[in-house]
Design a protein around this motif. Structure first.
Motif, PDB file in Angstrom:
ATOM      1  N   ASP A   1       3.084   0.296   6.332  1.00  0.00           N
ATOM      2  CA  ASP A   1       2.528   0.206   4.973  1.00  0.00           C
ATOM      3  C   ASP A   1       1.547   1.357   4.726  1.00  0.00           C
ATOM      4  O   ASP A   1       0.850   1.822   5.650  1.00  0.00           O
ATOM      5  CB  ASP A   1       1.806  -1.136   4.787  1.00  0.00           C
ATOM      6  N   SER A   2       1.499   1.791   3.480  1.00  0.00           N
ATOM      7  CA  SER A   2       0.512   2.800   3.081  1.00  0.00           C
ATOM      8  C   SER A   2      -0.849   2.134   2.920  1.00  0.00           C
ATOM      9  O   SER A   2      -0.946   0.945   2.608  1.00  0.00           O
ATOM     10  CB  SER A   2       0.933   3.474   1.782  1.00  0.00           C
ATOM     11  N   ILE A   3      -1.916   2.914   3.107  1.00  0.00           N
ATOM     12  CA  ILE A   3      -3.286   2.394   3.037  1.00  0.00           C
ATOM     13  C   ILE A   3      -3.961   2.972   1.794  1.00  0.00           C
ATOM     14  O   ILE A   3      -4.013   4.201   1.610  1.00  0.00           O
ATOM     15  CB  ILE A   3      -4.084   2.748   4.310  1.00  0.00           C
ATOM     16  N   GLY A   4      -4.478   2.079   0.949  1.00  0.00           N
ATOM     17  CA  GLY A   4      -5.219   2.505  -0.238  1.00  0.00           C
ATOM     18  C   GLY A   4      -6.697   2.632   0.060  1.00  0.00           C
ATOM     19  O   GLY A   4      -7.330   1.708   0.580  1.00  0.00           O
TER      20      GLY A   4
ATOM     21  N   LEU B   1      -0.097   7.796   9.272  1.00  0.00           N
ATOM     22  CA  LEU B   1      -0.584   7.007   8.153  1.00  0.00           C
ATOM     23  C   LEU B   1      -0.294   7.714   6.832  1.00  0.00           C
ATOM     24  O   LEU B   1      -0.433   8.935   6.719  1.00  0.00           O
ATOM     25  CB  LEU B   1      -2.091   6.766   8.272  1.00  0.00           C
ATOM     26  N   SER B   2       0.095   6.943   5.818  1.00  0.00           N
ATOM     27  CA  SER B   2       0.243   7.471   4.454  1.00  0.00           C
ATOM     28  C   SER B   2      -0.908   6.916   3.610  1.00  0.00           C
ATOM     29  O   SER B   2      -1.072   5.692   3.495  1.00  0.00           O
ATOM     30  CB  SER B   2       1.592   7.051   3.861  1.00  0.00           C
ATOM     31  N   ILE B   3      -1.708   7.809   3.050  1.00  0.00           N
ATOM     32  CA  ILE B   3      -2.930   7.433   2.350  1.00  0.00           C
ATOM     33  C   ILE B   3      -2.693   7.524   0.850  1.00  0.00           C
ATOM     34  O   ILE B   3      -2.074   8.467   0.349  1.00  0.00           O
ATOM     35  CB  ILE B   3      -4.106   8.347   2.754  1.00  0.00           C
ATOM     36  N   VAL B   4      -3.202   6.528   0.116  1.00  0.00           N
ATOM     37  CA  VAL B   4      -3.114   6.497  -1.348  1.00  0.00           C
ATOM     38  C   VAL B   4      -4.530   6.356  -1.897  1.00  0.00           C
ATOM     39  O   VAL B   4      -5.300   5.488  -1.449  1.00  0.00           O
ATOM     40  CB  VAL B   4      -2.231   5.336  -1.847  1.00  0.00           C
ATOM     41  N   SER B   5      -4.878   7.208  -2.868  1.00  0.00           N
ATOM     42  CA  SER B   5      -6.196   7.136  -3.505  1.00  0.00           C
ATOM     43  C   SER B   5      -6.034   7.555  -4.966  1.00  0.00           C
ATOM     44  O   SER B   5      -5.969   8.739  -5.288  1.00  0.00           O
ATOM     45  CB  SER B   5      -7.192   8.050  -2.784  1.00  0.00           C
ATOM     46  N   ASP B   6      -5.941   6.568  -5.863  1.00  0.00           N
ATOM     47  CA  ASP B   6      -5.771   6.850  -7.280  1.00  0.00           C
ATOM     48  C   ASP B   6      -6.516   5.792  -8.095  1.00  0.00           C
ATOM     49  O   ASP B   6      -7.280   4.976  -7.551  1.00  0.00           O
ATOM     50  CB  ASP B   6      -4.281   6.901  -7.647  1.00  0.00           C
TER      51      ASP B   6
END
Length: 528
Positions: free
Chosen positions: A90-93, A110-115
């Motif tokens: 899973d991606s991490i917000g 890791l796939s990082i999400v920041s929006d």
């Protein structure tokens, strides 16, 4: 998707059950998913939680999160334990993109999400954090509020203790107190001279220095004690002789012992304030040398401290452009000039620097502009560089290299600039001793060194223009008679025309007055 949530209690991971709502729904409508408990349970679910061991660990973790420069060990262990070891895809917000970048640099998988959608989810989690966490940890609102308050107090105390502006505040208070002391010392010294001047008025012109004046009052007391008083430790020999001679024939009035006691008490206060002023200046000089050595080297302790005080802190002064540093302290004159569309000021507090004082009046603005550029560079070095080391130069001696301070390089460039602008060699003295700044000019031409002699032609005599007019009239009378006759004839022809014009222009009141004067003249002539 997993959402990383940091709080004063510890770290927690929340799993988003319906990711399509985040992707498809409008960002402004995400808060509706946290409106009721049933919607919250269908939207997010607590995946993992790990509390801090003590307040010190919470403080260190909060500092690392606030700075965003490195990962704390507790956060790294938490992500490794609950994500990496379980091999979750899973991606991490993350709410802070800097923390996400640090996590991705340490764990590449890791796939990082920041929006903006993660930000709205964080708002909902922060509002209902206690309800979501109460299922695992025994935590109520009172305990959570106490932990938040304690952590905020610890962080605030740390920021106050290690703030850079705290050191600047000492300099700002010291320079403000120094200016106030100068005013008070001058006022008290003036009062002492006026008060003791009734008893010994001639002493004011003989002893000019305020400290010496007060010491003489405490040593001599009454004017009649001059014979038994030794003032050699206070005054020079010729001044002492002159003072004692004037004490014999002084025209001052007598005073009582109580008057003298009050005057001497005020004189001792002047001396004590002067001593404290010297100690305060020494303290200010040491602080400025320690905090802003390059700025102090360029403009001196007093000017540098006043610039720093006017800006508010050293960091604020470093952020100012050179044009603002140049006119810092002349804001009223600047806005007045802009309002009246007049010439703007060319310098402010920087006018009292050694370089500007050494320049001629014609070139002060140019030197102030150049000095402001170098001063802003020196302030930036002091504020943002730990060690101010410039280029290394080779020496003629066997030594390999020598470290040179940044300000010394700027100082040599300023010397080259002032010599170029003035067209001569200008030696600027007392560059680091503010308050005693003096300039020494060395002229290359011999004509400038020769003293001027007295000439009578340069004197201005009163009434000289009147004499010149009389001489010119005499020369006209001695001129050729033909030209004079022609001039007289033309004047006679023009005279009646001028009289007619004047008569037409005259008002009836003036005509009546002239008629009355003519009648009076005729009567006097007939009577005679």
């Amino acid at each position: 998707m997993l959402i990383l949530f940091e709080s004063a209690v510890g770290y927690s991971l929340f799993k988003v059950l319906d990711e399509e709502k985040i992707k498809t729904a409008n960002v402004d409508n995400i808060w509706k998913e946290f409106a009721t408990q049933s919607k919250r349970s269908n939207f997010v679910q607590l995946h993992a939680f790990e509390a801090f061991k003590d307040m010190e660990e919470a403080e260190d973790a909060a500092k690392c999160l606030g700075e965003g420069e490195k990962l704390h060990k507790s956060l790294s262990k938490f992500v490794k334990k609950h994500v990496i070891k379980k091999k979750l895809s899973d991606s991490i917000g993350v709410i802070d993109a800097r923390i996400g970048g640090l996590l991705h640099s340490k764990y590449d998988q890791l796939s990082i999400v920041s929006d903006s959608s993660i930000l709205e989810c964080h708002r909902g989690l922060r509002e209902h954090f206690i309800e979501l966490l109460s299922e695992i940890a025994e935590l109520d609102s009172s305990k959570a509020d106490a932990m938040n308050l304690g952590l905020s107090h610890v962080l605030s105390r740390h920021k106050i203790q290690f703030s850079a502006e705290k050191v600047d505040t000492m300099i700002i208070q010291a320079i403000a107190l120094l200016d106030e002391l100068d005013k008070e010392i001058n006022i008290y010294a003036m009062r002492v001279k006026e008060w003791y001047g009734w008893h010994f008025p001639e002493m004011t012109k003989i002893v000019v220095d305020n400290k010496q004046y007060c010491r003489v009052i405490n040593a001599m007391g009454f004017r009649k004690n001059w014979q038994h008083t030794d003032l050699s430790s206070i005054l020079q020999e010729d001044v002492e002789i002159e003072l004692k001679n004037m004490a014999k024939i002084s025209m001052g009035s007598d005073i009582t012992q109580s008057d003298l006691d009050n005057i001497q008490c005020l004189a001792t206060q002047v001396l004590e304030l002067s001593e404290y002023r010297d100690e305060l200046f020494d303290y200010l000089r040491k602080r400025m040398t320690a905090i802003a050595p390059n700025l102090t080297y360029m403009v001196g302790e007093l000017v540098g401290a006043r610039l720093l005080s006017h800006a508010g802190s050293l960091i604020n002064l470093a952020k100012y452009p050179a044009s603002t540093v140049q006119i810092l302290g002349a804001e009223k004159a600047l806005f007045r000039a802009l309002k009246t569309k007049a010439d703007t000021p060319k310098y402010g507090l920087i006018y009292h620097a050694a370089f500007v004082n050494a320049a001629s009046q014609m070139n002060k603005a140019k030197i102030a502009r150049t000095l402001a550029c170098k001063t802003s560079l020196a302030a930036r070095v002091d504020a943002f560089c730990a060690a101010s080391i410039a280029t290394k130069e080779e020496t003629d001696v066997s030594e390999s290299t020598a470290e040179k301070d940044v300000a010394s390089g700027l100082w040599t460039k300023m010397e080259q600039r002032i010599n170029y602008v003035e067209g001569r060699k200008v030696e600027v003295m007392s560059k680091s001793l503010a308050g005693g700044v003096r300039s020494k000019h060395e002229f290359g031409t011999e004509s400038a060194l020769t003293p001027k002699t007295y000439t009578e032609e340069q004197d201005f005599v009163l009434g000289q223009k009147r004499k010149e007019k009389e001489e010119a009239d005499d020369e006209e009378e001695q001129g050729p008679p033909k030209k004079k006759q022609k001039v007289d004839e033309t004047q006679q022809q023009q005279a009646p025309q001028a009289e007619q014009q004047t008569e037409q222009e005259e008002t009836p009141k003036k005509k009546k007055k002239k008629d009355k004067k003519k009648k009076k003249k005729k009567k006097t002539e007939e009577s005679t």
